[in-house]
Design a protein around this motif. Structure first.
Motif, PDB file in Angstrom:
ATOM      1  N   ARG A  88     -33.177   7.884  -0.665  1.00 49.40           N
ATOM      2  CA  ARG A  88     -32.369   8.428  -1.793  1.00 49.40           C
ATOM      3  C   ARG A  88     -31.527   7.382  -2.850  1.00 49.40           C
ATOM      4  O   ARG A  88     -30.943   6.044  -2.461  1.00 49.40           O
ATOM      5  CB  ARG A  88     -31.672   9.561  -1.050  1.00 49.40           C
ATOM      6  N   PRO A  90     -28.819   6.648  -6.235  1.00 54.70           N
ATOM      7  CA  PRO A  90     -27.605   7.525  -6.779  1.00 54.70           C
ATOM      8  C   PRO A  90     -28.224   7.686  -8.248  1.00 54.70           C
ATOM      9  O   PRO A  90     -29.297   7.391  -9.044  1.00 54.70           O
ATOM     10  CB  PRO A  90     -26.927   6.836  -6.679  1.00 54.70           C
ATOM     11  N   MET A  91     -27.737   9.913  -7.766  1.00 54.13           N
ATOM     12  CA  MET A  91     -27.934   9.934 -10.047  1.00 54.13           C
ATOM     13  C   MET A  91     -27.698   9.521 -10.757  1.00 54.13           C
ATOM     14  O   MET A  91     -26.360   8.677 -11.367  1.00 54.13           O
ATOM     15  CB  MET A  91     -28.370  11.404  -9.769  1.00 54.13           C
ATOM     16  N   LEU A  92     -27.625   8.973 -11.841  1.00 57.53           N
ATOM     17  CA  LEU A  92     -27.966   8.046 -13.153  1.00 57.53           C
ATOM     18  C   LEU A  92     -27.152   8.945 -13.582  1.00 57.53           C
ATOM     19  O   LEU A  92     -28.085   9.458 -14.124  1.00 57.53           O
ATOM     20  CB  LEU A  92     -29.101   7.043 -13.854  1.00 57.53           C
ATOM     21  N   PHE A  93     -26.151   9.214 -14.383  1.00 58.80           N
ATOM     22  CA  PHE A  93     -25.803   9.743 -15.959  1.00 58.80           C
ATOM     23  C   PHE A  93     -26.131   8.446 -16.688  1.00 58.80           C
ATOM     24  O   PHE A  93     -25.490   7.364 -16.972  1.00 58.80           O
ATOM     25  CB  PHE A  93     -23.566  10.055 -15.556  1.00 58.80           C
TER      26      PHE A  93
END
Length: 94
Positions: A88, A90-93
């Motif tokens: 997985r 990490p989600m990027l903002f």
């Protein structure tokens, strides 16, 4: 060469050579067990044993399990939980 001399030469008992098995023919039982397992796929050997006894087949549960395995009958496996594949990120903002 006589049977007595041949057995003495190879070192085995004469009764071993004369033995005839007295096993009963299980073809009808095997066929019925296969039909029931096809009809009720969620039933294992224990449940089939109960159903066969209700139909009048008197058979030892250990013998039934041996025949069950020889016929390659198994309870159909259910699908497991779906899991994430790979690593997985990490989600990027923005």
């Amino acid at each position: 060469m006589s049977e007595r001399r041949a057995c003495k030469a190879i070192g085995c008992c004469r009764m071993t050579m004369r033995y005839r098995t007295t096993q009963a023919d299980d073809a009808g039982l095997r066929q019925r067990m296969r039909a029931m397992a096809q009809e009720r796929r969620r039933f294992g050997s224990r449940r089939l044993h109960v159903l066969l006894r209700r139909e009048g087949y008197l058979i030892n549960h250990k013998k039934l399990f041996r025949l069950y395995r020889e016929e390659k009958l198994t309870v159909r496996r259910r699908g497991g939980r779906k899991r994430a594949i790979g690593t997985r990120a990490p989600m990027l903002f923005r």
